[in-house]
Structure formats: C-alpha cells, structure tokens
Design an enzyme around this catalytic site. Sequence first.
Site, PDB file in Angstrom:
ATOM      1  N   THR A  96       7.678  31.484 -50.302  1.00  0.00           N
ATOM      2  CA  THR A  96       8.042  32.760 -49.680  1.00  0.00           C
ATOM      3  C   THR A  96       8.818  33.588 -50.694  1.00  0.00           C
ATOM      4  O   THR A  96       9.841  33.144 -51.207  1.00  0.00           O
ATOM      5  CB  THR A  96       8.882  32.528 -48.419  1.00  0.00           C
ATOM      6  OG1 THR A  96       8.131  31.731 -47.501  1.00  0.00           O
ATOM      7  CG2 THR A  96       9.249  33.848 -47.748  1.00  0.00           C
ATOM      8  N   LYS A 172       4.059  37.339 -44.813  1.00  0.00           N
ATOM      9  CA  LYS A 172       5.001  36.234 -44.594  1.00  0.00           C
ATOM     10  C   LYS A 172       6.408  36.764 -44.346  1.00  0.00           C
ATOM     11  O   LYS A 172       7.146  36.236 -43.501  1.00  0.00           O
ATOM     12  CB  LYS A 172       5.001  35.283 -45.792  1.00  0.00           C
ATOM     13  CG  LYS A 172       5.953  34.086 -45.638  1.00  0.00           C
ATOM     14  CD  LYS A 172       5.636  33.222 -44.431  1.00  0.00           C
ATOM     15  CE  LYS A 172       6.661  32.107 -44.207  1.00  0.00           C
ATOM     16  NZ  LYS A 172       6.620  31.053 -45.221  1.00  0.00           N
ATOM     17  N   LYS A 240      17.889  33.389 -47.401  1.00  0.00           N
ATOM     18  CA  LYS A 240      16.950  33.987 -48.361  1.00  0.00           C
ATOM     19  C   LYS A 240      15.902  34.846 -47.662  1.00  0.00           C
ATOM     20  O   LYS A 240      15.684  36.007 -48.022  1.00  0.00           O
ATOM     21  CB  LYS A 240      16.262  32.894 -49.172  1.00  0.00           C
ATOM     22  CG  LYS A 240      15.114  33.385 -50.054  1.00  0.00           C
ATOM     23  CD  LYS A 240      14.426  32.253 -50.784  1.00  0.00           C
ATOM     24  CE  LYS A 240      13.571  31.375 -49.910  1.00  0.00           C
ATOM     25  NZ  LYS A 240      12.247  32.001 -49.584  1.00  0.00           N
TER      26      LYS A 240
END
Length: 298
Positions: A96, A172, A240
């Site tokens: 990701t 994503k 994150k």
Amino acid sequence: MRVAVIGLGNMGMGAALNLLKAGGMEVAGVDPRETARAEFAAAGGTPAASASALPEGTEGVLVLVVNAAQAEAALFGPEGAAPRLAPGAVVIVSSTMAPEDARRLAGIAEARGFLYVDAPVSGGAVGARAGAMTVMASGSPEAMAKAGPILAAVSKKVWTLGDAPGLGSTMKVVHQLLAGVHIATAAEAMALGIKSGLDPRTLFEIVIGAAGNSWMFENRMPHVLEADEAPRSAVDIFVKDLGLVGDLARSVAFPAPLAAQALQLFVSASAQGHGGKDDAFVIRAYQALTGIALPGEG
C-alpha cells in the site's frame, strides 16, 4: 515460470504458499526472519534472506512489504532483486503506497526493461492463506498478461483498473479510508458498550446478527474479546494508510473528516505504545479516555 515473493509476512506467506500449490512454478520466498524462511522451506519453497539471493532469471516477483520505501529497496536497492530478474520480467507490487510512488517505481522498473503491475491487495491473512485476496490492479496489457498466472494463484478476484500504474494504488487508498474508519468505529461501539455496562461478548453476538454489523467489526472485535494483541495488521499500518488517505484527499481538494478523525485515534493508540499491536487495539485510545477495563483485564 520462475517466480518469487518478497515479504513472507501475514499476507506474503499465504500468497507464496498458494503459488506453490498452484503448480507449474518454481517459487522462491524472501524474508529476513529465519522462522518465516523455515516455514516456507518446509512447504517446498526456496527461501532467501534477501532479494539479492533470488535465483537468477526470475521471471516474476510479487512484492508484499509494508510501504513504498521497502518496496523500492527490495527491488532496486543494494540488496535488491533487479539484478536477478530475467529481461522482461514482471514486477507486481502489492504494498500500500501513494499513487505517485507507484508511478515512480513503475518508471524505474520500465527503464530497466521490466514490466510493472501496480497491484494492491485486500483480504487479510485469512484471505491470503485461502488464495482469496482481492487484487486492485493497473498496468499495461502485456504486464497484466504476464502477471496473470501469479495473480490467479493468490486471489479470488482481480480488478483491472486501467493501463496506468497508480490507479491500483489510488483504489487501495480509497479502500483504506473505509477499512480504517470501520475499525475505529467498531472499537468505539465496543468501548461505549463496555463503558455503559453491557457484556462485551453479548454485545458482539447481537451486532454480528443485526444491521449495524460490518466486516471489520466481525473480524476485529474477537481479538479484543480474546485479549489477543498479536498483529495480523498493526495499529501503525493504519497510521500510515490513513495518512495516505489524507494526502490523496488534499491533492484533489477533497474533505475527508471521518478519515482524519480515525487517523487521530490510531495515532493516539500508537503514541501510547500500542503501534505494533493488532489494529483492533485502537480501542486502547478509547480506554485511555474513559478508563474502561477490556476483556481479560478484570
């Protein structure tokens, strides 16, 4: 086909084992942890401690590490895979990351004569072990065709979002907005119920059979009920990922207040020392605010 998986963690190990089961492929697995390499070797795979030790002429590599920096190092760093790859090899990056990082890595790969597929995944450790991940992919038709057997072995569905790298990563990031908010909301509901005197297990059983249920509530809250903080996906992963959501939203002048609030809850839990714990334990942020006792704490 000679293939490799870089990163034998919760997702990567499942992917690597399913590539072995698929047959017709020589499969190498890269991980610095001896325990992960031993598990993969016991299943019949070829383990390596670094990507630079991959078999020469590897034709496809699936990268399942945490972020863009790790992916770049694993592919193009001093101990990276690039010198071991065959000309025209396909590089499938499932980490990701920000869309601009996916585009940048694609440019590096293509300049070296490799095909590149931007292919983030979802499904968790259970989905990975079952070969049932969802893949959100973008790449040229040639790259997608060469990646096809690898992706088919590890997934239940491959969505092709276009030719341009970055589209998969964009999807994503949008997905992670939902995932992060849903986990934070699940923790909030559980914490409110505990604070209000409800039995947490009864609360859970009622919710999973009612309209308020979500996949994340049903999947993550058992970890809280069982006091199981072992990370399948850690609190810091969502620090994150929700940070990436905020970056994407700002880049297109889009307000994302729910994602921003969820990020602060994950940051709070991380600041309290829980960053490496299972992401369900974002509930620790609510515990710090309310003084509740979680299951197993008496």
